[in-house]
Design a protein around this motif. Sequence first.
Motif, PDB file in Angstrom:
ATOM      1  N   ILE A  60       0.866  -1.176   0.000  1.00 27.44           N
ATOM      2  CA  ILE A  60       0.000   0.000   0.000  1.00 27.44           C
ATOM      3  C   ILE A  60       0.903   1.227   0.000  1.00 27.44           C
ATOM      4  CG2 ILE A  60      -1.715   1.299   1.332  1.00 27.44           C
ATOM      5  CD1 ILE A  60      -2.749  -1.339   0.064  1.00 27.44           C
ATOM      6  N   THR A  61       0.731   2.089  -1.007  1.00 27.07           N
ATOM      7  CA  THR A  61       1.603   3.248  -1.126  1.00 27.07           C
ATOM      8  C   THR A  61       1.374   4.220   0.020  1.00 27.07           C
ATOM      9  OG1 THR A  61       1.521   2.978  -3.514  1.00 27.07           O
ATOM     10  CG2 THR A  61       2.386   5.050  -2.690  1.00 27.07           C
ATOM     11  N   GLN A  62       0.143   4.598   0.228  1.00 26.38           N
ATOM     12  CA  GLN A  62      -0.229   5.474   1.325  1.00 26.38           C
ATOM     13  C   GLN A  62      -1.624   5.060   1.780  1.00 26.38           C
ATOM     14  OE1 GLN A  62       0.462   9.040  -1.143  1.00 26.38           O
ATOM     15  NE2 GLN A  62       1.473   9.830   0.688  1.00 26.38           N
ATOM     16  N   LEU A  63      -1.994   5.414   2.999  1.00 30.43           N
ATOM     17  CA  LEU A  63      -3.335   5.082   3.467  1.00 30.43           C
ATOM     18  C   LEU A  63      -4.395   5.712   2.563  1.00 30.43           C
ATOM     19  CD1 LEU A  63      -2.882   5.363   7.315  1.00 30.43           C
ATOM     20  CD2 LEU A  63      -2.882   3.317   5.884  1.00 30.43           C
ATOM     21  N   VAL A  64      -4.184   6.951   2.191  1.00 28.95           N
ATOM     22  CA  VAL A  64      -5.039   7.608   1.198  1.00 28.95           C
ATOM     23  C   VAL A  64      -4.096   8.260   0.200  1.00 28.95           C
ATOM     24  CG1 VAL A  64      -6.796   9.350   0.751  1.00 28.95           C
ATOM     25  CG2 VAL A  64      -6.866   8.038   2.883  1.00 28.95           C
ATOM     26  N   GLU A  65      -4.083   7.730  -1.004  1.00 29.11           N
ATOM     27  CA  GLU A  65      -3.169   8.255  -2.021  1.00 29.11           C
ATOM     28  C   GLU A  65      -3.879   9.293  -2.872  1.00 29.11           C
ATOM     29  OE1 GLU A  65      -0.003   6.916  -5.438  1.00 29.11           O
ATOM     30  OE2 GLU A  65      -0.900   5.402  -4.158  1.00 29.11           O
ATOM     31  N   GLN A  66      -3.183  10.365  -3.130  1.00 29.15           N
ATOM     32  CA  GLN A  66      -3.710  11.425  -3.987  1.00 29.15           C
ATOM     33  C   GLN A  66      -3.070  11.279  -5.359  1.00 29.15           C
ATOM     34  OE1 GLN A  66      -2.860  15.417  -2.720  1.00 29.15           O
ATOM     35  NE2 GLN A  66      -3.744  16.322  -4.532  1.00 29.15           N
ATOM     36  N   ARG A  67      -3.909  11.198  -6.383  1.00 29.74           N
ATOM     37  CA  ARG A  67      -3.443  11.146  -7.760  1.00 29.74           C
ATOM     38  C   ARG A  67      -3.946  12.372  -8.487  1.00 29.74           C
ATOM     39  NH1 ARG A  67      -1.435   6.285 -10.495  1.00 29.74           N
ATOM     40  NH2 ARG A  67      -0.318   5.244  -8.848  1.00 29.74           N
ATOM     41  N   LEU A  82     -10.050   0.181   3.983  1.00 25.89           N
ATOM     42  CA  LEU A  82      -9.517   0.999   5.064  1.00 25.89           C
ATOM     43  C   LEU A  82     -10.642   1.442   5.991  1.00 25.89           C
ATOM     44  CD1 LEU A  82      -6.989   2.410   6.207  1.00 25.89           C
ATOM     45  CD2 LEU A  82      -7.604   4.396   4.792  1.00 25.89           C
ATOM     46  N   SER A  83     -10.443   1.227   7.284  1.00 31.62           N
ATOM     47  CA  SER A  83     -11.408   1.655   8.306  1.00 31.62           C
ATOM     48  C   SER A  83     -10.649   1.825   9.614  1.00 31.62           C
ATOM     49  CB  SER A  83     -12.515   0.610   8.474  1.00 31.62           C
ATOM     50  OG  SER A  83     -12.004  -0.546   9.111  1.00 31.62           O
ATOM     51  N   ASP A  84     -11.338   2.289  10.624  1.00 31.46           N
ATOM     52  CA  ASP A  84     -10.705   2.418  11.931  1.00 31.46           C
ATOM     53  C   ASP A  84     -10.212   1.061  12.434  1.00 31.46           C
ATOM     54  OD1 ASP A  84     -11.169   5.131  11.969  1.00 31.46           O
ATOM     55  OD2 ASP A  84     -12.972   4.998  13.204  1.00 31.46           O
ATOM     56  N   GLN A  85     -10.929   0.003  12.092  1.00 30.84           N
ATOM     57  CA  GLN A  85     -10.554  -1.330  12.559  1.00 30.84           C
ATOM     58  C   GLN A  85      -9.357  -1.887  11.785  1.00 30.84           C
ATOM     59  OE1 GLN A  85     -13.918  -0.604  11.785  1.00 30.84           O
ATOM     60  NE2 GLN A  85     -14.227  -0.124  13.946  1.00 30.84           N
ATOM     61  N   THR A  86      -9.232  -1.555  10.496  1.00 27.79           N
ATOM     62  CA  THR A  86      -8.151  -2.130   9.686  1.00 27.79           C
ATOM     63  C   THR A  86      -6.894  -1.262   9.668  1.00 27.79           C
ATOM     64  OG1 THR A  86      -8.993  -1.085   7.660  1.00 27.79           O
ATOM     65  CG2 THR A  86      -9.784  -3.325   8.174  1.00 27.79           C
ATOM     66  N   LEU A  87      -6.990  -0.039  10.165  1.00 26.61           N
ATOM     67  CA  LEU A  87      -5.877   0.910  10.127  1.00 26.61           C
ATOM     68  C   LEU A  87      -4.556   0.319  10.648  1.00 26.61           C
ATOM     69  CD1 LEU A  87      -5.403   3.849   9.267  1.00 26.61           C
ATOM     70  CD2 LEU A  87      -5.907   4.519  11.607  1.00 26.61           C
ATOM     71  N   ALA A  93       4.160   2.098   2.030  1.00 25.89           N
ATOM     72  CA  ALA A  93       5.344   1.601   1.342  1.00 25.89           C
ATOM     73  C   ALA A  93       6.567   2.454   1.639  1.00 25.89           C
ATOM     74  CB  ALA A  93       5.083   1.563  -0.160  1.00 25.89           C
ATOM     75  N   TYR A  94       6.353   3.724   1.899  1.00 25.84           N
ATOM     76  CA  TYR A  94       7.460   4.639   2.175  1.00 25.84           C
ATOM     77  C   TYR A  94       8.082   4.401   3.548  1.00 25.84           C
ATOM     78  CZ  TYR A  94       5.917   7.079  -1.963  1.00 25.84           C
ATOM     79  OH  TYR A  94       5.577   7.377  -3.252  1.00 25.84           O
ATOM     80  N   ASP A  95       7.429   3.623   4.403  1.00 25.60           N
ATOM     81  CA  ASP A  95       7.940   3.342   5.731  1.00 25.60           C
ATOM     82  C   ASP A  95       8.511   1.929   5.847  1.00 25.60           C
ATOM     83  OD1 ASP A  95       7.239   5.881   6.664  1.00 25.60           O
ATOM     84  OD2 ASP A  95       5.183   5.227   7.039  1.00 25.60           O
ATOM     85  N   LEU A  96       8.581   1.214   4.744  1.00 26.65           N
ATOM     86  CA  LEU A  96       9.100  -0.147   4.732  1.00 26.65           C
ATOM     87  C   LEU A  96      10.561  -0.174   4.308  1.00 26.65           C
ATOM     88  CD1 LEU A  96       6.262  -2.052   2.827  1.00 26.65           C
ATOM     89  CD2 LEU A  96       6.761  -2.183   5.266  1.00 26.65           C
ATOM     90  N   ASP A  97      11.304  -1.125   4.845  1.00 29.78           N
ATOM     91  CA  ASP A  97      12.630  -1.430   4.317  1.00 29.78           C
ATOM     92  C   ASP A  97      12.392  -1.978   2.909  1.00 29.78           C
ATOM     93  OD1 ASP A  97      15.011  -2.737   3.576  1.00 29.78           O
ATOM     94  OD2 ASP A  97      15.449  -3.378   5.632  1.00 29.78           O
ATOM     95  N   GLN A  98      12.913  -1.317   1.906  1.00 24.49           N
ATOM     96  CA  GLN A  98      12.631  -1.679   0.521  1.00 24.49           C
ATOM     97  C   GLN A  98      13.154  -3.060   0.148  1.00 24.49           C
ATOM     98  OE1 GLN A  98      10.576   0.595  -1.450  1.00 24.49           O
ATOM     99  NE2 GLN A  98      10.358   0.972   0.739  1.00 24.49           N
ATOM    100  N   ARG A  99      14.052  -3.594   0.928  1.00 29.15           N
ATOM    101  CA  ARG A  99      14.518  -4.965   0.681  1.00 29.15           C
ATOM    102  C   ARG A  99      13.391  -5.973   0.871  1.00 29.15           C
ATOM    103  NH1 ARG A  99      19.748  -4.355   4.432  1.00 29.15           N
ATOM    104  NH2 ARG A  99      18.114  -3.315   5.617  1.00 29.15           N
ATOM    105  N   ARG A 100      12.423  -5.663   1.735  1.00 39.54           N
ATOM    106  CA  ARG A 100      11.282  -6.582   1.919  1.00 39.54           C
ATOM    107  C   ARG A 100      10.434  -6.624   0.637  1.00 39.54           C
ATOM    108  NH1 ARG A 100      14.558  -6.618   5.438  1.00 39.54           N
ATOM    109  NH2 ARG A 100      15.254  -7.985   3.816  1.00 39.54           N
ATOM    110  N   ILE A 101      10.277  -5.482  -0.020  1.00 35.27           N
ATOM    111  CA  ILE A 101       9.552  -5.449  -1.293  1.00 35.27           C
ATOM    112  C   ILE A 101      10.334  -6.247  -2.332  1.00 35.27           C
ATOM    113  CG2 ILE A 101       8.703  -3.977  -3.158  1.00 35.27           C
ATOM    114  CD1 ILE A 101       8.371  -1.743  -1.019  1.00 35.27           C
TER     115      ILE A 101
END
Length: 184
Positions: A60-67, A82-87, A93-101
């Motif tokens: 997921i790139t961002q929780l709410v992505e603006q295009r 996306l909801s309060d329960q699934t948050l 993706a910007y907060d992940l170690d890119q090696r995992r991707i």
Amino acid sequence: MKEAKNKELFAAIHLPTKADWQALKEAVAKDGLYHRNRLAIAPNGSISYINETSASLHPITQLVEQRQESNVGSIFYPAPLLSDQTLPFYTSAYDLDQRRIIDTYAVAQKHIDQGMSLTLFMRSVLPEGLYEWKNQGTSLMTTRDLNRLRNYAWTKGIKSLYYVRTFTEDDEIHTANECTACMI
């Protein structure tokens, strides 16, 4: 299948046996394939937003992505379901170690005969402690960081890195095509 629910779900569906797969292997060896490519990964990017689904192997790139769309302006795409329960289950993706991707794509690449659109998602200022090669106090992303990740991807069998998207501190997102400093 061990679980009754699974047996019920698949009761009317023929599941290939080892003998079925062996027969297919022999038929392909003898006659070849009508279509050369057996598997490709989709959707990603815009197609996934239109279909309200995740972008295949992409995180997921961002929780709410603006295009930004040329005809209608900004469009906002929330992560699927996306909801309060699934948050708590979403990480940008910007907060992940890119090696995992890269690791995820490397596993899939072994089974796909086409290149995949692997995108790296980098912050212009990297989160502290994300990469062990970054010294304390030097958290600005550099082309050296990108080069390390590119080399890591190559050692994992990745055919290409399709995009490097950079999230800047002013919440702007750039691709390597828009940001000379982001290019390798």
